[in-house]
Write a protein that holds these residues in place. Structure first.
Motif, short mmCIF file in Angstrom:
data_model
loop_
_atom_site.label_atom_id
_atom_site.label_comp_id
_atom_site.label_asym_id
_atom_site.label_seq_id
_atom_site.Cartn_x
_atom_site.Cartn_y
_atom_site.Cartn_z
N LYS A 28 -8.14 3.15 -0.34
CA LYS A 28 -7.47 4.06 0.36
C LYS A 28 -6.10 4.22 0.36
O LYS A 28 -5.64 4.90 1.51
N ASN A 29 -5.63 2.94 0.33
CA ASN A 29 -3.57 3.31 0.19
C ASN A 29 -2.88 2.83 -0.94
O ASN A 29 -3.64 2.95 -1.92
N ASP A 30 -2.13 3.57 -1.09
CA ASP A 30 -0.90 4.10 -1.95
C ASP A 30 -0.63 2.95 -1.95
O ASP A 30 0.97 2.73 -1.44
N LEU A 31 -1.08 1.69 -2.20
CA LEU A 31 0.02 -0.06 -1.90
C LEU A 31 1.37 0.38 -2.52
O LEU A 31 2.50 -0.25 -2.09
N VAL A 32 1.23 1.08 -4.07
CA VAL A 32 2.98 0.56 -4.31
C VAL A 32 3.85 1.52 -3.29
O VAL A 32 5.42 1.27 -3.86
N PHE A 34 4.14 0.87 0.49
CA PHE A 34 4.49 0.33 0.50
C PHE A 34 5.29 -0.21 1.09
O PHE A 34 6.35 -0.69 -0.31
N GLU A 35 6.50 -0.56 2.40
CA GLU A 35 7.31 -1.71 1.93
C GLU A 35 7.52 -3.13 1.63
O GLU A 35 5.36 -3.23 1.76
N ASN A 49 -0.04 -9.20 1.51
CA ASN A 49 1.60 -9.50 1.19
C ASN A 49 1.81 -8.52 -0.21
O ASN A 49 1.53 -8.37 -1.03
N ILE A 50 2.90 -7.74 0.53
CA ILE A 50 3.90 -7.10 -0.69
C ILE A 50 4.84 -7.05 -1.28
O ILE A 50 5.50 -7.47 0.04
N VAL A 140 8.36 -5.96 -11.36
CA VAL A 140 7.21 -6.19 -11.12
C VAL A 140 6.88 -5.55 -9.46
O VAL A 140 7.63 -6.40 -8.38
N LYS A 141 5.87 -5.04 -8.56
CA LYS A 141 5.43 -5.00 -7.52
C LYS A 141 3.79 -5.73 -7.62
O LYS A 141 3.42 -4.94 -8.34
#
Length: 150
Positions: A28-32, A34-35, A49-50, A140-141
């Motif tokens: 549901k969230n575009d985590l890429v 996210f800060e 944790n991102i 990497v993220k």
């Protein structure tokens, strides 16, 4: 431990509901976008944790395991190799309860390579050494979901 792809939703539909909550949050969230940082999903029971880093050689990394939380590593960008073993096969060092961090020493019994959309679920008995290069160093993220063990 469980290795899979977030894209195989039906395959993992029978997993623990908290793990499924993490997968749903990721879909549901575009985590890429996210800060880097920590994001609450369900209080102290589920959060993510991102993180971002450059992969490296095994000699530059360390073993870890956690007693209070299950880790769900979800790769968002790049690729990384993760060394694995069970904590009973490694020398266990001091556990730092405030950080939920168990340091270990020893050799892996297997590896997994994560690419975009791949995940690895690590339970408390699963030691892991992350951020290892696959073929060459790369940035990497990753989202690391933390699920309280109940």
């Amino acid at each position: 431990m469980i290795f899979g792809s977030i894209n195989h939703e039906k395959t993992y539909s029978n997993l623990n509901k908290d793990i499924l909550t993490c997968f749903e949050y990721a879909r549901k969230n575009d985590l890429v976008d996210f800060e880097k940082g920590s994001y609450v999903i369900d209080g102290d029971e589920i959060f993510v944790n991102i993180v971002g880093y450059e992969t490296c050689e095994k000699e530059d990394r360390f073993w870890e395991a956690h007693k209070k939380y299950i880790d769900i590593h979800l790769l968002l960008e790049g690729s990384e190799k993760i060394a694995l073993n069970f904590i009973e096969n490694l020398m266990q060092n001091e556990y730092k309860e405030e950080d939920d961090f168990l340091s270990l020493d020893g050799e892996p019994n297997s590896y997994v390579e994560l690419k975009r959309g791949d995940f690895l679920v690590c339970y408390p008995e699963d030691a892991h050494m992350t951020a290892l290069k696959v073929k060459q160093k790369e940035n990497v993220k990753k989202a690391i979901f933390k699920v309280l063990v109940r």
